[in-house]
Design an enzyme around this catalytic site. Structure first.
Site, PDB file in Angstrom:
ATOM      1  N   ASP A  21       2.108  -7.151   2.618  1.00 32.46           N
ATOM      2  CA  ASP A  21       0.928  -6.335   2.929  1.00 32.46           C
ATOM      3  C   ASP A  21       1.356  -5.079   3.695  1.00 32.46           C
ATOM      4  O   ASP A  21       0.751  -4.694   4.697  1.00 32.46           O
ATOM      5  CB  ASP A  21      -0.121  -7.122   3.717  1.00 32.46           C
ATOM      6  CG  ASP A  21      -1.453  -6.380   3.846  1.00 32.46           C
ATOM      7  OD1 ASP A  21      -1.651  -5.363   3.143  1.00 32.46           O
ATOM      8  OD2 ASP A  21      -2.295  -6.808   4.662  1.00 32.46           O
ATOM      9  N   ASN A  81      -6.464   0.939  -3.089  1.00 34.16           N
ATOM     10  CA  ASN A  81      -7.339   1.629  -2.127  1.00 34.16           C
ATOM     11  C   ASN A  81      -6.794   3.032  -1.838  1.00 34.16           C
ATOM     12  O   ASN A  81      -6.364   3.367  -0.741  1.00 34.16           O
ATOM     13  CB  ASN A  81      -7.527   0.814  -0.845  1.00 34.16           C
ATOM     14  CG  ASN A  81      -6.229   0.430  -0.168  1.00 34.16           C
ATOM     15  OD1 ASN A  81      -5.166   0.430  -0.785  1.00 34.16           O
ATOM     16  ND2 ASN A  81      -6.313   0.107   1.107  1.00 34.16           N
ATOM     17  N   GLY A 100      -3.538  -2.556   9.947  1.00 39.07           N
ATOM     18  CA  GLY A 100      -2.356  -2.661   9.103  1.00 39.07           C
ATOM     19  C   GLY A 100      -1.044  -2.349   9.795  1.00 39.07           C
ATOM     20  O   GLY A 100      -0.992  -1.538  10.726  1.00 39.07           O
ATOM     21  N   HIS A 122       0.857  -1.191   0.000  1.00 42.17           N
ATOM     22  CA  HIS A 122       0.000   0.000   0.000  1.00 42.17           C
ATOM     23  C   HIS A 122       0.892   1.241   0.000  1.00 42.17           C
ATOM     24  O   HIS A 122       1.584   1.509   0.976  1.00 42.17           O
ATOM     25  CB  HIS A 122      -0.915  -0.001   1.228  1.00 42.17           C
ATOM     26  CG  HIS A 122      -1.879  -1.149   1.249  1.00 42.17           C
ATOM     27  ND1 HIS A 122      -3.117  -1.086   0.651  1.00 42.17           N
ATOM     28  CD2 HIS A 122      -1.768  -2.393   1.767  1.00 42.17           C
ATOM     29  CE1 HIS A 122      -3.738  -2.251   0.810  1.00 42.17           C
ATOM     30  NE2 HIS A 122      -2.939  -3.058   1.483  1.00 42.17           N
ATOM     31  N   HIS A 148       0.490   3.746   8.220  1.00 44.38           N
ATOM     32  CA  HIS A 148      -0.491   4.705   8.728  1.00 44.38           C
ATOM     33  C   HIS A 148       0.232   5.786   9.524  1.00 44.38           C
ATOM     34  O   HIS A 148       1.354   5.582   9.996  1.00 44.38           O
ATOM     35  CB  HIS A 148      -1.508   4.012   9.641  1.00 44.38           C
ATOM     36  CG  HIS A 148      -2.413   3.067   8.928  1.00 44.38           C
ATOM     37  ND1 HIS A 148      -3.411   3.484   8.085  1.00 44.38           N
ATOM     38  CD2 HIS A 148      -2.475   1.709   8.938  1.00 44.38           C
ATOM     39  CE1 HIS A 148      -4.050   2.431   7.602  1.00 44.38           C
ATOM     40  NE2 HIS A 148      -3.499   1.341   8.097  1.00 44.38           N
ATOM     41  N   ASN A 155      -5.353  -6.628   9.340  1.00 45.35           N
ATOM     42  CA  ASN A 155      -6.426  -7.385   8.708  1.00 45.35           C
ATOM     43  C   ASN A 155      -5.858  -8.178   7.533  1.00 45.35           C
ATOM     44  O   ASN A 155      -5.379  -7.566   6.582  1.00 45.35           O
ATOM     45  CB  ASN A 155      -7.537  -6.443   8.233  1.00 45.35           C
ATOM     46  CG  ASN A 155      -8.811  -7.191   7.899  1.00 45.35           C
ATOM     47  OD1 ASN A 155      -8.974  -8.344   8.273  1.00 45.35           O
ATOM     48  ND2 ASN A 155      -9.716  -6.537   7.199  1.00 45.35           N
TER      49      ASN A 155
END
Length: 426
Positions: free
Chosen positions: A303, A92, A322, A60, A307, A276
Site C-alpha cells: 500500500d 485514485n 498513507g 499508488h 505524499h 488507512n
C-alpha cells in the site's frame, strides 16, 4: 545476456543451494552449479540470494494528477530499489482510469517511463466513488489488471453486487478497500488507546469488517474473485477465514506496517504515522500474523502511498492518509520476522512473489528455467538504516525513519534488463 555467478537460490524445501543463473532474451535460460561465461556480462552474486522479483498488487503511483507526490518514473524507480519487478497501480488519480481512453493514455505513459512492469487497475465506478459502474469489458480490453475503488469503499450493496457479476463474467477480480463511510465517524486513527490518549477521533474495527462481511456474501452470490486490500482487524480475519472455509473465492493481503506496528508504537500526534487502515490494537496485529501463517491472508502488499512533505509534516487531523513502503518492505520484514525466527526465508519470499502471482493468475513470481527473468539479488548480511533522503520515491513519509535493518536488495533485473544495481537506477 547475464550470468549471475556464485549466488544462492532457495529450493522447494526452503534450503539454500549454490547456483549460477543464466539470463538470455529476457528469460531464465539455465540454473546450474556452474555456468561458464562465454559471452554477455558476468554479475558477481557471491554470497547473495538470487530470488524472483517481488510483486506488489497495491501501489499508488499518483500519476496522472498527483505528480507532486509521485510519478510513474519515481515510483517504479523506488520499486526497482526495493526489489519489485511487478507493481499494480491504484486508480485514485486525476483523471481516474474509468474509461478506455484514460486507460490507454495511462498505458502509453507506463510504456514510456516505467522502470519495472506496471499493471494498472481500473476503477469500479465512474470518477471513483459514485454509484455508476464503468464499462468493464472496454477497460479489460484496454489492459486493466482488475477493478477497484481503492481509497473508498463501494457503499451500496447493489452497486457492488452488480460490479461483481460483471467482473465474474470477464474472469476479473474485484479488489476492495473495505470501509463503511457511516462507521468512520471522522476518525483519523484507530478507535483505541492512542485515540483516547491524544483526544483524537477514532475509526472502529467494524468500519472495515462489516463491509468485508457484506462483500463475501455478495461474492459468493456473484461467483466472483473478491480480494480484500490491507486487512487490519481481528474481525476481518475471522470473516475471511470463515468465507474460505465455506468455499467462497476470497483472497486477502496485509501490509508490512500492520504486521510490524500497532497503535502502541505511535510516538505522538505525527502525520507520518497516519494511514488507512490505521495501526490497530495488539490483538489485531496478533490476528494478522496468525492469519498470514495459517493461509487466511494470502500475501503481503505495501500500500505504497507517497505524499508531499507538507501533506504529512502536520498533525494527524490535517495530514493525508498513507505511508511509503516499496523501498523498505523486504528489509523490514526480514529483520523483524526472519532474523527473529518467526518466519522462514522461504515463507517471506513466497508471500512477496509466488503467492500474489497465484492469486491473480500472473505468469511471474518464480525463479525457474524458462521463467521471465524478473530477479532480485538480496544481500542478507547488509545492514543499513532507513533514510528517506536516499529514497527514489518522491514520498519520504515513513514511520520507520532511522530503523536499522538487515537484508537489502542490491540488484534488480526486469525481464532480463538490469534496472537497479548497488544503489543506482540504470
Amino acid at each position: 545476456m547475464y550470468v549471475l555467478k556464485n549466488g544462492q537460490v532457495l529450493n522447494a524445501s526452503g534450503e539454500l543451494e549454490n547456483k549460477d543463473v543464466l539470463i538470455q532474451n529476457g528469460k531464465v535460460n539455465l540454473i546450474a552449479d556452474s555456468i561458464e561465461v562465454t559471452s554477455g556480462e558476468e554479475f558477481d552474486a557471491t554470497g547473495k540470494l538470487i530470488a524472483p522479483g517481488f510483486i506488489d498488487v497495491h501501489v499508488h503511483l499518483r500519476e496522472p494528477g498527483g505528480e507532486h507526490k509521485e510519478t510513474i518514473l519515481t515510483g517504479t524507480q523506488a520499486a526497482a530499489r526495493g526489489g519489485y519487478t511487478t507493481i499494480c497501480s491504484m486508480p485514485n488519480t486525476k483523471p481516474v482510469p474509468d474509461s478506455k481512453e484514460v486507460m490507454e493514455s495511462l498505458q502509453a505513459k507506463i510504456k514510456e517511463t516505467a522502470k519495472v512492469r506496471v499493471l494498472p487497475y481500473a476503477s469500479i465506478t465512474t470518477s471513483l466513488g459514485t454509484d455508476e459502474l464503468v464499462d468493464f469489458e472496454a477497460l479489460k480490453e484496454a489492459g486493466a489488471f482488475a477493478f477497484t475503488d481503492d481509497g473508498v469503499g463501494v457503499q451500496l450493496a447493489g452497486t457492488m453486487y452488480e460490479a461483481m457479476k460483471r467482473a465474474a463474467a470477464l474472469d476479473m477480480a474485484i479488489v476492495a478497500h473495505c470501509e463503511d463511510n457511516s462507521l468512520i465517524y471522522g476518525g483519523v486513527v484507530h478507535d483505541g488507546i492512542f485515540a483516547e490518549k491524544e483526544g483524537l477521533k477514532g475509526i472502529p474495527n467494524i468500519a472495515e469488517s462489516v463491509q468485508i462481511a457484506r462483500d463475501v456474501l455478495l461474492a459468493e452470490a456473484a461467483g466472483c474473485h473478491y480480494h480484500v486490500c490491507h486487512i487490519s482487524t481481528k474481525e476481518s480475519v475471522r470473516v475471511v477465514r470463515d468465507a474460505k472455509r465455506a468455499g467462497i473465492r476470497v483472497t486477502a493481503e496485509v501490509s508490512p506496517h500492520h504486521l510490524i506496528l500497532d497503535e502502541e508504537a505511535i510516538p505522538g500526534n505525527d502525520g507520518n504515522w497516519k494511514m488507512n487502515p490505521p495501526l490497530r490494537s495488539k490483538e489485531d496485529r496478533a490476528a494478522l500474523l496468525e492469519g498470514l501463517l495459517d493461509g487466511t491472508i494470502d500475501f503481503i502488499a505495501t500500500d505504497h502511498a507517497p505524499h508531499a512533505a507538507e501533506e504529512k509534516n502536520v498533525p494527524m487531523e490535517q495530514a493525508a492518509f498513507g505511508i511509503v513502503g516499496l523501498e523498505t518492505a523486504f528489509p523490514l520484514l526480514y529483520t523483524h520476522f526472519v532474523k527473529t525466527n518467526e518466519w522462514t526465508l522461504k515463507q517471506l519470499i513466497d508471500w512477496m512473489t509466488v503467492k500474489p502471482a497465484e492469486c491473480f493468475k500472473l505468469p511471474y513470481g518464480k525463479l525457474e528455467e524458462g521463467s521471465v527473468a524478473d530477479i532480485v539479488v538480496l544481500d542478507l548480511e547488509k545492514e543499513a538504516n532507513i533514510d528517506p533522503a536516499t529514497f527514489y520515491s518522491k514520498g519520504k513519509n515513513t514511520p520507520f525513519v532511522g530503523e536499522t535493518c538487515i537484508g537489502w536488495p542490491v540488484a534488480t533485473f526486469s525481464e532480463g534488463t538490469l534496472v537497479y544495481n548497488e544503489g543506482e537506477i540504470k
